[in-house]
Design an enzyme around this catalytic site. Structure first.
Site, PDB file in Angstrom:
ATOM      1  N   SER A 102       0.815  -1.208   0.000  1.00 19.70           N
ATOM      2  CA  SER A 102       0.000   0.000   0.000  1.00 19.70           C
ATOM      3  C   SER A 102       0.856   1.269   0.000  1.00 19.70           C
ATOM      4  O   SER A 102       1.623   1.511  -0.913  1.00 19.70           O
ATOM      5  CB  SER A 102      -0.955  -0.041   1.202  1.00 19.70           C
ATOM      6  OG  SER A 102      -1.887   0.999   1.161  1.00 19.70           O
ATOM      7  N   ASP A 241      -2.356   6.331  -3.555  1.00 16.82           N
ATOM      8  CA  ASP A 241      -1.251   5.685  -2.855  1.00 16.82           C
ATOM      9  C   ASP A 241      -0.687   4.583  -3.740  1.00 16.82           C
ATOM     10  O   ASP A 241      -1.119   4.410  -4.888  1.00 16.82           O
ATOM     11  CB  ASP A 241      -1.694   5.163  -1.486  1.00 16.82           C
ATOM     12  CG  ASP A 241      -2.686   4.005  -1.580  1.00 16.82           C
ATOM     13  OD1 ASP A 241      -3.320   3.858  -2.639  1.00 16.82           O
ATOM     14  OD2 ASP A 241      -2.835   3.262  -0.600  1.00 16.82           O
ATOM     15  N   ASP A 243      -0.917   1.380  -4.021  1.00 23.78           N
ATOM     16  CA  ASP A 243      -1.740   0.324  -4.627  1.00 23.78           C
ATOM     17  C   ASP A 243      -3.091   0.832  -5.107  1.00 23.78           C
ATOM     18  O   ASP A 243      -3.918   0.047  -5.561  1.00 23.78           O
ATOM     19  CB  ASP A 243      -1.918  -0.847  -3.661  1.00 23.78           C
ATOM     20  CG  ASP A 243      -2.847  -0.535  -2.492  1.00 23.78           C
ATOM     21  OD1 ASP A 243      -2.914   0.633  -2.088  1.00 23.78           O
ATOM     22  OD2 ASP A 243      -3.493  -1.466  -1.979  1.00 23.78           O
ATOM     23  N   ASP A 245      -5.801   2.150  -3.657  1.00 21.77           N
ATOM     24  CA  ASP A 245      -7.087   2.062  -2.968  1.00 21.77           C
ATOM     25  C   ASP A 245      -7.388   3.305  -2.138  1.00 21.77           C
ATOM     26  O   ASP A 245      -8.477   3.446  -1.593  1.00 21.77           O
ATOM     27  CB  ASP A 245      -7.190   0.794  -2.110  1.00 21.77           C
ATOM     28  CG  ASP A 245      -6.162   0.729  -0.992  1.00 21.77           C
ATOM     29  OD1 ASP A 245      -5.316   1.636  -0.888  1.00 21.77           O
ATOM     30  OD2 ASP A 245      -6.208  -0.248  -0.210  1.00 21.77           O
TER      31      ASP A 245
END
Length: 449
Positions: A102, A241, A243, A245
């Site tokens: 993340s 960010d 990843d 999400d």
């Protein structure tokens, strides 16, 4: 084996340190495959990843373990986490696996699972996988080994899905946007989505090299986006960010629009149109001002524990379709099963275009109170729960809560992704919450010295 491997945000750790190793990933792939095959027959699993360099190693290890268990694997390559959730549903796979840490630095990596419905795996499945990890690895017969293929059009499919979440014929023509892709998984997705919808797009943080993900860009470092928006005279900045999400926005004046602001915008718009369908789930970190704004509009508001897993759980329990965190993890349940930075940003952009108003005017009804968050890093081997349970610290929290009364809140919590204790104090404007938070953080630090 403990449940830490299936925490709020999936496995988190540093490459080369237990339990995040290639050996562990190989065994985890095998254990997962064994359970899925037992539950569903010959299973199929999708694997996607963000752009950090260790993803190549972990992808190969998971692929080998799944194949050894007799599971077929489809590789997606670099793909936002919500894109993997969507494609798991679309391809009717038995599970989706995300290799990502993340918003963490490149040296960290981890894993997150999605069910065939694009939601978290059932607790019973997780427990079975944990049990399998304790067994010796054995390989199925050669004729039963899983096959591996790459889905070449994965990015295009997800781009079309993101575009489909907007009303038909809504054009972003005339809107100048700066995108910050954090050198992460959205780098080849988000620019195409917004350009194909007609926006004038410029991009920063879209040159991943395996080592620069989240480095001085993205949702954790919005200064780069603010500077670009102001320099280019853009109407909006959008940061993701690593990843994809999470999302944060920057308005034309360079003001940061966080997850609480985004929840307010989407909730009030859907409420006005009569299609909110219930209330809103925030978290323990959601600003007091957001809760008050929802109350004034008679919109039910509930706080969940911090973490997207808990937000989604409360949404499901209440039958609600909107929830999220101040960090920018927003779940628009009417169109997506998990937090999706691109989809959430599109919801806000659609409101701007339809209303013909800048974000500053759309947010006029939200009066947030000052909130200060201080992170205290834990030494190696120190457990956050032990520190937070100490009698001196508990007494300090009680004293501060008494001082604030009904004018503010105090929250201590352990980070789910890093060795940190997060100290949060918020309160009305006349309170010096910065000084109060720093004082409490020093008391936490004193326990560690």
């Amino acid at each position: 084996m403990t449940r830490r491997y299936f925490g709020t945000d999936g496995i988190r750790g540093t490459v080369g340190q237990a339990p995040i190793t290639a050996d562990f990933m190989l065994k985890l792939g095998w254990a997962t495959g064994r359970v899925l095959n037992r539950e569903r027959g010959r299973a199929r699993v999708l694997i996607g990843k963000d752009t950090r360099i260790s993803g190549y190693m972990f992808e190969s290890a998971l692929e080998a373990g799944l194949s050894a268990a007799g599971v077929d694997v489809s590789l997606l390559g670099p793909m936002p986490t919500p894109g993997i959730a969507y494609l798991t549903r679309t391809f009717r796979a038995d599970a989706g696996i995300v290799i990502s840490a993340s918003h963490n630095p490149f040296a960290d990596n981890g894993i997150k699972f999605f069910s065939s419905e694009g939601t978290k795996l059932a607790d019973g499945i997780e427990e079975q996988i944990e049990a399998e990890l304790e067994k010796p690895l054995t390989t199925v017969a050669a004729s039963q080994l899983g096959k591996v293929a790459r889905i070449d059009d994965a990015a295009g499919r997800y781009i079309e899905f993101c575009k489909s979440t907007l009303a038909d014929r809504l054009s972003l023509h005339g809107l100048k946007i700066v995108l910050d892709c954090a050198h992460g998984a959205t780098y080849h997705i988000a620019p195409n989505v917004f350009r194909e919808l007609g926006a004038d797009v410029s991009v920063i943080g879209a040159s991943p090299d395996g080592l620069n993900i989240n480095h001085e860009v993205g949702t954790t470092h919005p200064a780069a986006l603010r500077a670009a928006v102001i320099q280019q005279g853009a109407q909006l900045g959008i940061a993701f960010d690593g990843d994809g999400d999470r999302v944060l926005l920057v308005d034309a004046e360079g003001r940061e629009i966080d997850g609480d602001d985004i929840l307010y915008l989407i909730a009030t718009d859907r409420h006005a149109q009569g299609n909110l369908n219930g209330g809103v789930v925030g978290t323990l970190m959601s600003n007091f001002g957001l809760a008050m704004a929802m109350e004034q509009l008679d919109i039910p508001f509930e706080r969940a524990k911090v973490g997207d897993r808990y937000v989604v759980e409360r949404m499901a329990a209440n039958g609600w379709y909107l929830g999220g965190e101040s960090s920018g993890h927003i779940v628009c349940g009417h169109v997506q099963s998990t937090g999706d930075g691109i989809v959430s940003a599109l919801q806000v952009v659609a409101i701007m275009m339809r209303e013909g108003k800048p974000l500053s005017k759309l947010l006029a009804g939200l009066e947030k109170v000052p909130q200060v968050l201080v992170n205290v890093r834990l030494p190696t081997g120190t457990h956050a729960k032990t520190v937070m349970a100490s009698e001196p610290l508990q007494q300090a929290v009680i004293a501060l809560e008494t001082e604030l009364g009904e004018q503010g809140r105090v929250l201590l919590r352990a980070s789910g992704t890093e060795p940190l204790i997060r100290v949060m104090v918020e309160g009305r404007a006349h309170l010096d919450v910065e000084a109060l938070a720093q004082t409490l953080a020093r008391k936490v630090q004193a326990l560690l010295d």
